[in-house]
Design an enzyme around this catalytic site. Structure first.
Site, PDB file in Angstrom:
ATOM      1  N   ARG A  90       0.800  -1.205   0.070  1.00 31.02           N
ATOM      2  CA  ARG A  90      -0.067  -0.076  -0.022  1.00 31.02           C
ATOM      3  C   ARG A  90       0.956   1.238   0.133  1.00 31.02           C
ATOM      4  O   ARG A  90       1.088   2.045   1.094  1.00 31.02           O
ATOM      5  CB  ARG A  90      -0.834   0.044   1.369  1.00 31.02           C
ATOM      6  CG  ARG A  90      -1.803  -1.071   1.059  1.00 31.02           C
ATOM      7  CD  ARG A  90      -2.769  -1.241   2.604  1.00 31.02           C
ATOM      8  NE  ARG A  90      -3.544   0.022   2.632  1.00 31.02           N
ATOM      9  CZ  ARG A  90      -4.291   0.292   3.599  1.00 31.02           C
ATOM     10  NH1 ARG A  90      -4.426  -0.652   4.549  1.00 31.02           N
ATOM     11  NH2 ARG A  90      -5.028   1.156   3.513  1.00 31.02           N
TER      12      ARG A  90
ATOM     13  N   ARG B  46       0.033  10.608  -2.195  1.00 30.64           N
ATOM     14  CA  ARG B  46      -1.035  11.355  -2.308  1.00 30.64           C
ATOM     15  C   ARG B  46      -1.155  12.506  -3.196  1.00 30.64           C
ATOM     16  O   ARG B  46      -0.083  12.892  -3.215  1.00 30.64           O
ATOM     17  CB  ARG B  46      -1.452  11.736  -0.918  1.00 30.64           C
ATOM     18  CG  ARG B  46      -1.872  11.031   0.247  1.00 30.64           C
ATOM     19  CD  ARG B  46      -1.842  11.356   1.627  1.00 30.64           C
ATOM     20  NE  ARG B  46      -1.810  10.093   2.655  1.00 30.64           N
ATOM     21  CZ  ARG B  46      -1.465  10.461   3.957  1.00 30.64           C
ATOM     22  NH1 ARG B  46      -1.192  11.738   4.334  1.00 30.64           N
ATOM     23  NH2 ARG B  46      -1.807   9.473   4.851  1.00 30.64           N
TER      24      ARG B  46
ATOM     25  N   ARG C  73      15.354  -7.708  12.651  1.00 34.07           N
ATOM     26  CA  ARG C  73      15.922  -6.824  12.744  1.00 34.07           C
ATOM     27  C   ARG C  73      15.894  -6.177  14.173  1.00 34.07           C
ATOM     28  O   ARG C  73      14.721  -6.214  14.721  1.00 34.07           O
ATOM     29  CB  ARG C  73      15.569  -5.638  11.711  1.00 34.07           C
ATOM     30  CG  ARG C  73      15.468  -6.102  10.314  1.00 34.07           C
ATOM     31  CD  ARG C  73      16.968  -6.392   9.892  1.00 34.07           C
ATOM     32  NE  ARG C  73      17.606  -5.109   9.670  1.00 34.07           N
ATOM     33  CZ  ARG C  73      18.920  -5.005   9.407  1.00 34.07           C
ATOM     34  NH1 ARG C  73      19.875  -6.068   9.325  1.00 34.07           N
ATOM     35  NH2 ARG C  73      19.552  -3.979   9.152  1.00 34.07           N
TER      36      ARG C  73
ATOM     37  N   ARG D  85      16.857   7.385  10.971  1.00 30.72           N
ATOM     38  CA  ARG D  85      16.195   8.563  11.141  1.00 30.72           C
ATOM     39  C   ARG D  85      16.519   9.345  12.670  1.00 30.72           C
ATOM     40  O   ARG D  85      17.401   8.685  13.467  1.00 30.72           O
ATOM     41  CB  ARG D  85      14.611   8.146  11.124  1.00 30.72           C
ATOM     42  CG  ARG D  85      14.071   7.205  12.381  1.00 30.72           C
ATOM     43  CD  ARG D  85      12.805   6.928  12.256  1.00 30.72           C
ATOM     44  NE  ARG D  85      12.199   6.003  13.393  1.00 30.72           N
ATOM     45  CZ  ARG D  85      11.197   5.631  13.597  1.00 30.72           C
ATOM     46  NH1 ARG D  85      10.279   6.035  12.973  1.00 30.72           N
ATOM     47  NH2 ARG D  85      10.804   4.818  14.740  1.00 30.72           N
TER      48      ARG D  85
ATOM     49  N   GLU E 131      18.656   6.749  15.023  1.00 32.24           N
ATOM     50  CA  GLU E 131      18.275   5.351  15.058  1.00 32.24           C
ATOM     51  C   GLU E 131      18.857   4.709  13.985  1.00 32.24           C
ATOM     52  O   GLU E 131      19.068   4.763  12.993  1.00 32.24           O
ATOM     53  CB  GLU E 131      16.745   5.324  14.761  1.00 32.24           C
ATOM     54  CG  GLU E 131      15.846   3.862  15.224  1.00 32.24           C
ATOM     55  CD  GLU E 131      14.603   4.192  15.209  1.00 32.24           C
ATOM     56  OE1 GLU E 131      13.642   3.682  14.354  1.00 32.24           O
ATOM     57  OE2 GLU E 131      13.953   4.914  16.008  1.00 32.24           O
TER      58      GLU E 131
ATOM     59  N   TYR F 289       4.547  -8.318  12.723  1.00 32.28           N
ATOM     60  CA  TYR F 289       4.661  -7.119  13.128  1.00 32.28           C
ATOM     61  C   TYR F 289       3.461  -6.506  13.372  1.00 32.28           C
ATOM     62  O   TYR F 289       2.586  -6.556  12.583  1.00 32.28           O
ATOM     63  CB  TYR F 289       5.363  -6.023  12.082  1.00 32.28           C
ATOM     64  CG  TYR F 289       5.340  -4.614  12.436  1.00 32.28           C
ATOM     65  CD1 TYR F 289       6.535  -4.227  13.141  1.00 32.28           C
ATOM     66  CD2 TYR F 289       4.511  -3.770  12.151  1.00 32.28           C
ATOM     67  CE1 TYR F 289       6.411  -2.941  13.750  1.00 32.28           C
ATOM     68  CE2 TYR F 289       4.405  -2.369  12.274  1.00 32.28           C
ATOM     69  CZ  TYR F 289       5.493  -1.864  13.310  1.00 32.28           C
ATOM     70  OH  TYR F 289       5.433  -0.846  13.702  1.00 32.28           O
TER      71      TYR F 289
ATOM     72  N   ASP G  16       0.798  -3.113  14.970  1.00 35.95           N
ATOM     73  CA  ASP G  16       0.651  -1.861  15.545  1.00 35.95           C
ATOM     74  C   ASP G  16       0.006  -1.986  16.980  1.00 35.95           C
ATOM     75  O   ASP G  16      -0.547  -3.144  17.317  1.00 35.95           O
ATOM     76  CB  ASP G  16      -0.190  -0.952  14.722  1.00 35.95           C
ATOM     77  CG  ASP G  16       0.664  -0.532  13.593  1.00 35.95           C
ATOM     78  OD1 ASP G  16       1.883  -0.299  13.703  1.00 35.95           O
ATOM     79  OD2 ASP G  16      -0.146  -0.275  12.254  1.00 35.95           O
TER      80      ASP G  16
END
Length: 380
Positions: free
Chosen positions: A173, A177, A249, A279, A300, A348, A350
């Site tokens: 996905r 935009r 990881r 980041r 990071e 993974y 959320d």
């Protein structure tokens, strides 16, 4: 009938399942080998600056699940928070996810939405009809320049391999935009707990029937004293890695301080592969309702997970999936234990999905009792 239930792990899975079953009249023991509750969403105040620090990296709550949103707000007030990510690529700063501003900035244009959409289509590699790899997926939908600026280098650093070795599903996905919306997430409920995630988990665990034991490592022999076990540790770890280790990881954080505002945003990605970190996160920006003169930042770094490291992201490539299948079969042969959460199901997840699955798993136990199987959600 009241049961004695053991939960391994005092993160979101263990806390939510434990609270739900305690409210149903069961006696709950939760053990965790760490010295604190809340797992990887643990937060604490920095003594020097007063900034609320996300110790294991930022956790931003977002969901379309109204029941889950109501649940977390029962234990801690969530403040409005919109995740607006920036990225540095080639000494320029851009907005992520790719949006109309990003496209106009990269190509030096002033496209309207329909013009930008048509322009990106001319850049896309339409010869790739059925993308199989991460790189093919990116080239098919955004073309070479945007892929190299925003995805290639970051992906190599994050996953430690060539993007052609990763499945297209990772970028299934692709967020592009054709308006100026720079909200990283699409979900209608988004926010941050006013006082951090640790107080929220403390309140979830605050029940007369819940006993929490920290600094305690679980062994399979512990299960004998309980009617049922919910295990949220690493699936392969439950079996002492006897078939081998599943691939993950892990992340290293280099903390540094700054007087004032270091980067003007919460998250700054670095897309160039020459920059060793993925980041920089500036934690005071995760609590925009607070004011702090000083700042706490994390650089990071992503790398392969070693035996003594904290596993973050399951790799789930072909070899790992094969090994996972063998562990799943071993788990299904166990009795009186259910594997839950990110590590227990090698997926993974959320935070909102973790809580949703925990609520559903607890409901299934209330219905099925000790006949409940090894997985309420199949890891495959």
């Amino acid at each position: 009938m009241s049961k004695r239930i053991l939960l391994v792990g005092a993160g979101l899975s263990g806390a939510v399942i434990g609270r739900t079953l305690a409210e149903a009249g069961h006696d709950i023991t939760i053990v965790d080998e760490r010295k604190h509750i809340a797992g990887n969403c643990y937060t604490e105040r920095d003594d020097e600056s007063g900034v609320m620090v996300h110790t294991y990296g930022p956790h931003i709550f977002h969901t379309d699940d109204e029941e889950v949103w109501t649940y977390v707000n029962r234990f801690e007030r969530f403040m409005p928070y919109v995740n607006r990510v920036k990225t540095t690529s080639g000494d320029q700063v851009y907005s992520l996810p790719i949006n109309l501003h990003t496209i106009n900035q990269v190509f030096g244009k002033s496209f309207r939405p329909d013009e930008a959409r048509a322009f990106i289509e001319t850049l896309s590699d339409t010869s790739i009809e059925d993308p199989k790899t991460f790189e093919e997926q990116a080239l098919r939908f955004v073309g070479q320049r945007l892929y190299e600026a925003f995805f290639k280098g970051y992906t190599i650093k994050q996953w430690g391999c060539d993007p052609n070795d990763l499945p297209a599903s990772i970028l299934k996905r692709l967020p592009v935009r054709f308006n100026y919306d720079d909200n990283y997430f699409f979900h209608r409920f988004q926010g941050m707990p006013e006082n951090g995630y640790t107080p929220m988990v403390e309140k979830i665990l605050d029940h007369d029937r819940i006993q929490v034991e920290l600094n305690r490592r679980f062994t399979r022999s512990d299960a004998g004293a309980f009617d049922h076990v919910f295990y949220s540790g690493p699936l392969d770890g439950y079996f002492d890695f006897e078939l081998g280790r599943l691939g993950y990881r892990t992340l290293d954080f280099e903390m540094f301080r700054h007087d004032g505002d270091y980067q003007g945003c919460a998250v700054m990605n670095y897309g160039d592969v020459e920059v060793p970190y993925t980041r920089i996160t500036e934690h005071k920006h995760f609590s925009p309702w607070e004011k702090h003169e000083k700042s706490v930042c994390y650089r990071e770094y992503s790398r392969a997970c070693g035996e003594n490291d904290i596993p973050y992201y399951p790799i789930r490539l072909a070899d790992e999936k094969s090994l996972l299948g063998r562990y799943v079969e071993k788990a299904k042969a166990e009795h009186g234990v259910t594997f839950v959460g990110r590590l227990g199901t090698y997926r993974y997840l959320d935070m909102d999905v973790t809580i949703r699955e925990a609520l559903d798993t607890a409901a299934a136990y209330k219905r099925d009792g000790d006949t409940m199987g090894a997985f309420h959600v199949n890891p495959d």
